[in-house]
Structure formats: C-alpha cells, structure tokens
Design a protein around this motif. Structure first.
Motif, mmCIF file in Angstrom:
data_model
loop_
_atom_site.group_PDB
_atom_site.id
_atom_site.type_symbol
_atom_site.label_atom_id
_atom_site.label_comp_id
_atom_site.label_asym_id
_atom_site.label_seq_id
_atom_site.Cartn_x
_atom_site.Cartn_y
_atom_site.Cartn_z
ATOM 1 N N ARG A 189 0.931 -1.112 0.192
ATOM 2 C CA ARG A 189 -0.243 0.065 -0.215
ATOM 3 C C ARG A 189 1.112 1.535 -0.116
ATOM 4 N NH1 ARG A 189 -1.717 3.115 3.400
ATOM 5 N NH2 ARG A 189 -0.571 2.845 4.683
ATOM 6 N N GLN A 190 2.219 1.191 1.205
ATOM 7 C CA GLN A 190 3.044 2.593 1.239
ATOM 8 C C GLN A 190 3.755 2.665 -0.113
ATOM 9 O OE1 GLN A 190 5.483 1.753 3.713
ATOM 10 N NE2 GLN A 190 3.945 2.365 5.429
ATOM 11 N N LEU A 191 3.754 1.488 -1.249
ATOM 12 C CA LEU A 191 4.810 1.725 -2.674
ATOM 13 C C LEU A 191 3.522 2.094 -2.879
ATOM 14 C CD1 LEU A 191 6.594 0.835 -3.828
ATOM 15 C CD2 LEU A 191 6.163 -1.062 -4.544
ATOM 16 N N VAL A 192 2.227 1.875 -3.414
ATOM 17 C CA VAL A 192 1.408 2.049 -4.254
ATOM 18 C C VAL A 192 1.353 3.792 -4.398
ATOM 19 C CG1 VAL A 192 -1.073 2.468 -4.522
ATOM 20 C CG2 VAL A 192 0.059 0.322 -4.960
ATOM 21 N N GLU A 193 1.338 3.904 -2.651
ATOM 22 C CA GLU A 193 0.848 6.012 -2.606
ATOM 23 C C GLU A 193 2.412 6.175 -3.061
ATOM 24 O OE1 GLU A 193 -1.404 7.047 -1.752
ATOM 25 O OE2 GLU A 193 -2.800 5.074 -0.897
ATOM 26 N N VAL A 194 3.652 5.485 -2.191
ATOM 27 C CA VAL A 194 4.710 6.457 -3.084
ATOM 28 C C VAL A 194 4.806 6.321 -4.701
ATOM 29 C CG1 VAL A 194 6.916 6.397 -3.517
ATOM 30 C CG2 VAL A 194 6.223 5.737 -1.128
ATOM 31 N N GLU A 195 4.361 5.408 -5.072
ATOM 32 C CA GLU A 195 4.151 5.648 -6.905
ATOM 33 C C GLU A 195 2.880 6.601 -7.115
ATOM 34 O OE1 GLU A 195 3.218 1.939 -8.323
ATOM 35 O OE2 GLU A 195 5.442 0.627 -7.959
ATOM 36 N N LYS A 196 2.324 6.873 -6.601
ATOM 37 C CA LYS A 196 1.199 7.953 -6.905
ATOM 38 C C LYS A 196 1.900 8.918 -6.666
ATOM 39 C CE LYS A 196 -3.297 5.416 -6.011
ATOM 40 N NZ LYS A 196 -4.099 5.480 -5.260
#
Length: 260
Positions: A189-196
């Motif tokens: 989830r954090q990676l997705v947020e970072v990617e976003k």
C-alpha cells in the motif's frame, strides 16, 4: 445270614472290584492331568490372571502378577484389598466403581487404570473381567485378566505431546504468516502511495514546466503595464493584484521545478 459265596462268585466279585478301582484310578489320573494342563496354561500366561470367589477371596492368582505389580500371588491371596491399595490415588474412585459393577453385570467389563508398582514406578493396567458360573448356574466368582500397557500408554502420551507441539508450531507459523502478509500488504500500500506521489510529482513538474514560460510572459507584461499606468488610473489597482498573484504563482512553480 445270607448264603456263602462260591469260589467262582468270589473270584468274579474280586475282578469287578479290581475293574472299579482301575477305572477310578484312571479317572483320577485323567482329572489330575486335566488340572495340571489347565494350571500350566494359567501359570504360564503372560498376563496377570486371577479368580475371585463370590465371598471376595482370591481362588487363584497367576505368577505373572509379581512381574506386573511387584507383589507375589501369596500376598494377594492374604490381602483381598491389595489391588485397591496399590491402585493410583487418582484412579481409585474409578476402580472402586468398576468393582461394584462387576458384582452386578454378567457381561465382559474393561477398564484402563494405573497402579503403583512395589518399586514405586507407575504402571498402566488394561483390566478385563466377567462373572463365572457353574453348569448348574451357580456363581463361582469373577475371573479377570490384567495386561501391562505402560509402554503403549507412554507411546500414546508421546504422540499426544508431539501432536500438541506440532499444533502449537502450526499456530505460531500461521500467526507469523498472517503478520508477514499484513506487513507486505502495508508495504504494498505504501509503495502504491509512493508511486502515486511520484506520478503526481512528475505530472506537477511537467505542468510547472508547461506553465512557467507563459506565466513568466504574463508576469512580465503585467509589470510593464503596471509601471506605465498612471497612479490615478482606475485599472492601476487591478494591475497591482495581477502582478502580486503572478509573482506568487511564479515562486510556487519555481519551488516545484527546483524540488525535482
């Protein structure tokens, strides 16, 4: 007085007595042989066998009792309560109840219980018993067979402990897998947020680059118009606002571009 027997009659009578004595001797020998055969079978059984009379005394106790309990057949015959005395304290109530049921039931009864061997060791006994009746229906007492199943019980306990340990380890493993899964899900989830955020940053940077030049041109023209416009002109204050807001936007765009 009766008449005297003739010699021939006496001779016949002697032969009949000899035949009766011979038959009786043969019957007694056959009975002794049968008794010895049954005693040999009973005395050499691996299990501890015993026979209790209707009055509660031991009629017979096999020698195997000493190997299993540490007490001799003679000791059991002298003390009818010895079995209950050496029964494990935690099993005495169950054994007492079982012995009461023996007196009422004509069927085969069984019970696993513990005894304390004369050496102090704890032994498990598999006990099977039933009432014994004569051919005329008279009660002759109770016969019982007792087998030492200590090794089997120890193996069962070891298997149970192994099962419990495996279950505990499986629960711990399942918990760790769950925790690791949740950790990976959080990181994902954090990676997705970072990617976003990275995508938004790239987009903002691209937009900032696209807006920077037009905004600079607008700001430049607005400042020139502001400088050339007389102070008493009605549009002077609007030009001042445009210059001020344009400067703010230029600074924001510069921050975005410089941060990337």
């Amino acid at each position: 007085m009766g008449r005297k027997l003739t010699y021939k009659e006496l001779e016949q009578r002697v032969k009949e007595l000899e035949r009766e004595l011979l038959e009786r001797r043969q019957a007694e020998e056959a009975m002794l042989e049968t008794q010895e055969r049954f005693r040999a079978v009973a005395d050499f059984t691996f299990d501890w066998e015993y026979w209790i009379s209707p009055e509660g005394t031991y009629v017979y106790v096999s020698p195997s009792c000493e190997r299993i309990t540490g007490y001799s057949p003679e000791e059991f015959q002298k003390d009818p309560d010895l079995l209950q005395a050496i029964t494990h304290p935690q099993d005495r109530a169950a054994v007492s109840k079982h012995l009461q049921e023996e007196l009422k039931s004509r069927g085969i009864l069984s019970l696993d219980f513990r005894i304390i061997h004369r050496s102090g060791q704890e032994r498990w006994i598999a006990h099977v018993c039933q009432q014994v009746f004569a051919t005329n229906g008279d009660l002759l007492g109770r016969r019982a067979s007792n087998r030492d199943i200590t090794k089997r019980k120890q193996a069962e306990e070891a298997l149970r402990q192994t099962h419990d340990e495996l279950y505990r380890l499986s629960q711990e493993l399942e918990k760790k897998v769950q925790e690791r899964t949740e950790e990976l899900q959080e990181k994902s989830r954090q990676l997705v947020e970072v990617e976003k955020l990275a995508a938004l940053g790239k987009m903002a940077n691209r937009v900032a680059h696209d807006l920077r030049n037009p905004l600079t041109i607008i700001g430049g023209f607005a400042r020139r118009m502001y400088e050339k416009t007389p102070d008493d002109h009605p549009n002077k204050r609007y030009l001042r606002i445009i210059v001020k807001e344009t400067s703010i936007l230029e600074n924001r765009i510069s921050e975005i571009v410089d941060s990337n």
